[in-house]
Design a protein around this motif. Structure first.
Motif, PDB file in Angstrom:
ATOM      1  N   SER A   1     -21.416  23.220  92.536  1.00  0.00           N
ATOM      2  CA  SER A   1     -20.160  22.836  91.890  1.00  0.00           C
ATOM      3  C   SER A   1     -20.081  21.318  91.737  1.00  0.00           C
ATOM      4  CB  SER A   1     -18.978  23.352  92.712  1.00  0.00           C
ATOM      5  OG  SER A   1     -17.766  22.945  92.138  1.00  0.00           O
TER       6      SER A   1
ATOM      7  N   ASP B   1     -22.725  19.097  79.926  1.00  0.00           N
ATOM      8  CA  ASP B   1     -22.452  20.332  80.655  1.00  0.00           C
ATOM      9  C   ASP B   1     -23.706  21.205  80.648  1.00  0.00           C
ATOM     10  OD1 ASP B   1     -20.634  21.743  82.125  1.00  0.00           O
ATOM     11  OD2 ASP B   1     -19.650  22.672  80.412  1.00  0.00           O
TER      12      ASP B   1
ATOM     13  N   GLU C   1     -22.350  20.145  88.895  1.00  0.00           N
ATOM     14  CA  GLU C   1     -21.759  20.403  87.581  1.00  0.00           C
ATOM     15  C   GLU C   1     -20.628  19.422  87.291  1.00  0.00           C
ATOM     16  OE1 GLU C   1     -20.806  24.597  87.500  1.00  0.00           O
ATOM     17  OE2 GLU C   1     -22.919  25.158  87.275  1.00  0.00           O
TER      18      GLU C   1
ATOM     19  N   THR D   1     -24.887  29.740  82.667  1.00  0.00           N
ATOM     20  CA  THR D   1     -24.156  30.804  81.971  1.00  0.00           C
ATOM     21  C   THR D   1     -25.101  31.625  81.105  1.00  0.00           C
ATOM     22  OG1 THR D   1     -22.146  29.490  82.000  1.00  0.00           O
ATOM     23  CG2 THR D   1     -22.240  31.268  80.388  1.00  0.00           C
TER      24      THR D   1
ATOM     25  N   ARG E   1     -24.132  23.955  83.714  1.00  0.00           N
ATOM     26  CA  ARG E   1     -23.262  25.130  83.587  1.00  0.00           C
ATOM     27  C   ARG E   1     -23.662  25.975  82.379  1.00  0.00           C
ATOM     28  NH1 ARG E   1     -16.757  25.095  83.066  1.00  0.00           N
ATOM     29  NH2 ARG E   1     -17.278  23.957  81.185  1.00  0.00           N
TER      30      ARG E   1
END
Length: 194
Positions: free
Chosen positions: A31, A3, A34, A10, A6
């Motif tokens: 999207s 991950d 990810e 973040t 993402r």
């Protein structure tokens, strides 16, 4: 699988749309990147390009194959994120507590490096604190705690299973002291059964 996109997005406090703008692609493409990364189907050059847009680079390494590798913090983090993305918090708790019990019962099977290495975090900050608390408790006394293993107290009480009135009521009376001090309310029985 991982991950990284993402997690880096973040940390950089960017939305998918903002990353898409940097990459000159659509938000749907970010999207998809990810999701394909989580499934383990992302192309390496796509992963590198996305991370570069976030000021990050990828580091590839090898590790000895081990039947205990799925229970290492880095792998469990990715599985918990997948379970939470699928709306399965019960599975997320089961994954966490099973991995913690494997570490506690087989400490010699986990190197310091396998416990320390954790390139991503759990996407939900409350679950991340639960992860840190449970995994830190699993590491036997005498072994160094990884840098990531210090949980932070949540600003208010959080009941991961608050949608179930009976579990919420049980959590009010039987949450372990260490979790209660962090404002994480999970009853002892749910932790043991998971």
């Amino acid at each position: 699988m991982s991950d990284l996109i993402r997690a880096a997005r973040t940390r950089a406090r960017l939305t998918g749309a903002q990353l898409a703008e940097r990459l000159e692609v659509t938000t749907a493409a970010v999207s998809q990147m990810e999701q394909s990364e989580r499934r383990g189907t992302i192309q390496l050059d796509t992963l590198r390009r996305a991370l570069a847009a976030l000021g990050q680079d990828i580091r590839l390494d090898t590790a000895p194959s081990s039947p205990y590798a799925p229970f290492a913090p880095s792998n469990v983090t990715d599985e918990i994120n997948r379970a939470l993305d699928e709306g399965r918090p019960e599975l997320a708790l089961r994954l966490l507590t099973h991995a913690a019990s494997m570490i506690a019962e087989n400490p010699d099977r986990f190197s310091a490096e396998s416990l320390e290495w954790r390139p991503t975090e759990v996407g939900d900050h409350r679950w991340e604190q639960l992860f840190r608390a449970v995994m830190s408790d699993a590491i036997p006394a005498g072994r160094a705690k990884p840098n990531w293993a210090t949980a932070k107290r949540l600003p208010r009480a959080w009941y991961p299973f608050g949608q179930y009135p009976s579990l919420k009521a049980r959590a009010k009376t039987s949450t372990p002291a260490g979790l209660r001090a962090l404002n994480i309310m999970v009853d002892e029985r749910s932790l043991a059964r998971a």
